[in-house]
Design a protein around this motif. Structure first.
Motif, PDB file in Angstrom:
ATOM      1  N   UNK A   2     -15.653   9.897  -8.696  1.00 57.80           N
ATOM      2  CA  UNK A   2     -16.622  10.236  -9.731  1.00 57.80           C
ATOM      3  C   UNK A   2     -16.071  11.350 -10.609  1.00 57.80           C
ATOM      4  N   UNK A   3     -16.292  11.232 -11.897  1.00 50.81           N
ATOM      5  CA  UNK A   3     -15.865  12.227 -12.866  1.00 50.81           C
ATOM      6  C   UNK A   3     -17.101  12.669 -13.635  1.00 50.81           C
ATOM      7  N   UNK A   4     -17.351  13.969 -13.684  1.00 52.30           N
ATOM      8  CA  UNK A   4     -18.537  14.476 -14.385  1.00 52.30           C
ATOM      9  C   UNK A   4     -18.159  15.680 -15.242  1.00 52.30           C
ATOM     10  N   UNK A   5     -18.671  15.678 -16.457  1.00 53.05           N
ATOM     11  CA  UNK A   5     -18.477  16.797 -17.375  1.00 53.05           C
ATOM     12  C   UNK A   5     -19.836  17.163 -17.942  1.00 53.05           C
ATOM     13  N   UNK A   6     -20.105  18.458 -18.032  1.00 57.69           N
ATOM     14  CA  UNK A   6     -21.388  18.906 -18.546  1.00 57.69           C
ATOM     15  C   UNK A   6     -21.182  20.025 -19.557  1.00 57.69           C
ATOM     16  N   UNK A   7     -21.624  19.797 -20.767  1.00 59.22           N
ATOM     17  CA  UNK A   7     -21.585  20.795 -21.841  1.00 59.22           C
ATOM     18  C   UNK A   7     -20.186  21.381 -22.055  1.00 59.22           C
ATOM     19  N   UNK A   8     -19.175  20.507 -22.101  1.00 62.21           N
ATOM     20  CA  UNK A   8     -17.805  20.975 -22.319  1.00 62.21           C
ATOM     21  C   UNK A   8     -17.609  21.451 -23.756  1.00 62.21           C
ATOM     22  N   UNK A   9     -16.988  22.599 -23.879  1.00 61.14           N
ATOM     23  CA  UNK A   9     -16.597  23.145 -25.171  1.00 61.14           C
ATOM     24  C   UNK A   9     -15.116  23.468 -25.092  1.00 61.14           C
ATOM     25  N   UNK A  22     -19.887  18.431 -24.973  1.00 61.67           N
ATOM     26  CA  UNK A  22     -19.685  17.058 -24.508  1.00 61.67           C
ATOM     27  C   UNK A  22     -20.087  16.937 -23.035  1.00 61.67           C
ATOM     28  N   UNK A  23     -20.931  15.947 -22.743  1.00 61.10           N
ATOM     29  CA  UNK A  23     -21.343  15.671 -21.364  1.00 61.10           C
ATOM     30  C   UNK A  23     -21.143  14.189 -21.094  1.00 61.10           C
ATOM     31  N   UNK A  24     -20.663  13.871 -19.893  1.00 58.18           N
ATOM     32  CA  UNK A  24     -20.502  12.478 -19.494  1.00 58.18           C
ATOM     33  C   UNK A  24     -20.377  12.397 -17.993  1.00 58.18           C
ATOM     34  N   UNK A  25     -20.611  11.198 -17.468  1.00 56.77           N
ATOM     35  CA  UNK A  25     -20.431  10.941 -16.037  1.00 56.77           C
ATOM     36  C   UNK A  25     -19.874   9.533 -15.892  1.00 56.77           C
ATOM     37  N   UNK A  26     -18.790   9.420 -15.142  1.00 56.51           N
ATOM     38  CA  UNK A  26     -18.152   8.137 -14.896  1.00 56.51           C
ATOM     39  C   UNK A  26     -18.045   7.971 -13.390  1.00 56.51           C
ATOM     40  N   UNK A  27     -18.637   6.897 -12.881  1.00 59.46           N
ATOM     41  CA  UNK A  27     -18.619   6.630 -11.444  1.00 59.46           C
ATOM     42  C   UNK A  27     -17.460   5.724 -11.073  1.00 59.46           C
ATOM     43  N   UNK A  28     -17.140   5.705  -9.808  1.00 59.28           N
ATOM     44  CA  UNK A  28     -16.071   4.855  -9.292  1.00 59.28           C
ATOM     45  C   UNK A  28     -16.308   3.407  -9.732  1.00 59.28           C
ATOM     46  N   UNK A  29     -15.264   2.779 -10.251  1.00 52.33           N
ATOM     47  CA  UNK A  29     -15.339   1.394 -10.671  1.00 52.33           C
ATOM     48  C   UNK A  29     -15.781   1.184 -12.107  1.00 52.33           C
ATOM     49  N   UNK A  30     -16.320   2.209 -12.736  1.00 47.57           N
ATOM     50  CA  UNK A  30     -16.725   2.080 -14.139  1.00 47.57           C
ATOM     51  C   UNK A  30     -15.508   2.207 -15.044  1.00 47.57           C
ATOM     52  N   UNK A  31     -15.619   1.608 -16.197  1.00 42.17           N
ATOM     53  CA  UNK A  31     -14.582   1.725 -17.220  1.00 42.17           C
ATOM     54  C   UNK A  31     -15.159   2.495 -18.390  1.00 42.17           C
ATOM     55  N   UNK A  32     -14.303   3.256 -19.053  1.00 40.88           N
ATOM     56  CA  UNK A  32     -14.742   4.113 -20.147  1.00 40.88           C
ATOM     57  C   UNK A  32     -13.816   3.911 -21.331  1.00 40.88           C
ATOM     58  N   UNK A  33     -14.373   3.729 -22.503  1.00 43.00           N
ATOM     59  CA  UNK A  33     -13.600   3.655 -23.743  1.00 43.00           C
ATOM     60  C   UNK A  33     -13.960   4.870 -24.585  1.00 43.00           C
ATOM     61  N   UNK A  34     -12.961   5.502 -25.145  1.00 41.26           N
ATOM     62  CA  UNK A  34     -13.187   6.663 -26.015  1.00 41.26           C
ATOM     63  C   UNK A  34     -12.743   6.251 -27.413  1.00 41.26           C
ATOM     64  N   UNK A  35     -13.689   6.139 -28.329  1.00 43.33           N
ATOM     65  CA  UNK A  35     -13.377   5.721 -29.693  1.00 43.33           C
ATOM     66  C   UNK A  35     -13.975   6.712 -30.676  1.00 43.33           C
ATOM     67  N   UNK A  36     -13.403   6.777 -31.849  1.00 42.80           N
ATOM     68  CA  UNK A  36     -13.915   7.654 -32.888  1.00 42.80           C
ATOM     69  C   UNK A  36     -12.861   7.861 -33.956  1.00 42.80           C
ATOM     70  N   UNK A  63     -14.691  14.064  -8.263  1.00 37.70           N
ATOM     71  CA  UNK A  63     -15.148  13.820  -6.889  1.00 37.70           C
ATOM     72  C   UNK A  63     -15.988  14.996  -6.392  1.00 37.70           C
ATOM     73  N   UNK A  64     -16.841  15.514  -7.271  1.00 37.84           N
ATOM     74  CA  UNK A  64     -17.740  16.637  -6.985  1.00 37.84           C
ATOM     75  C   UNK A  64     -17.025  17.955  -6.663  1.00 37.84           C
ATOM     76  N   UNK A  65     -15.773  18.086  -7.083  1.00 43.93           N
ATOM     77  CA  UNK A  65     -14.997  19.308  -6.856  1.00 43.93           C
ATOM     78  C   UNK A  65     -14.538  19.856  -8.212  1.00 43.93           C
TER      79      UNK A  65
END
Length: 68
Positions: A2-9, A22-36, A63-65
């Motif tokens: 698991x990957x989690x970000x909260x209020x990143x500056x 920027x805040x996001x959460x990606x769980x095991x097995x999920x796919x993420x696309x970053x576009x812009x 992984x919660x660390x």
């Protein structure tokens, strides 16, 4: 893993704000696309998530660390 970000500056040298709240959460097995548009902070976000950069503020957990 698991990957989690909260209020990143990220403020780069020279005062340029690359990311703001920027805040996001990606769980095991999920796919993420970053576009812009060019200059939106995509590479900065990926560098933060890959631990190549340390965020100016906010929290990041893999992984919660906290890697920092």
């Amino acid at each position: 893993m698991k990957l989690a970000a909260d209020a990143l500056h990220l403020v780069l040298p020279g005062g340029h704000r690359a990311l703001a709240g920027v805040s996001l959460e990606v769980s095991r097995g999920e796919r993420l696309a970053v576009i812009g548009p060019s200059g939106a902070g995509k590479t900065s976000l990926l560098r933060l998530l890959g631990m190549a950069l340390r965020p100016s503020s906010g929290t990041l957990a893999i992984a919660d660390v906290d890697p920092w």
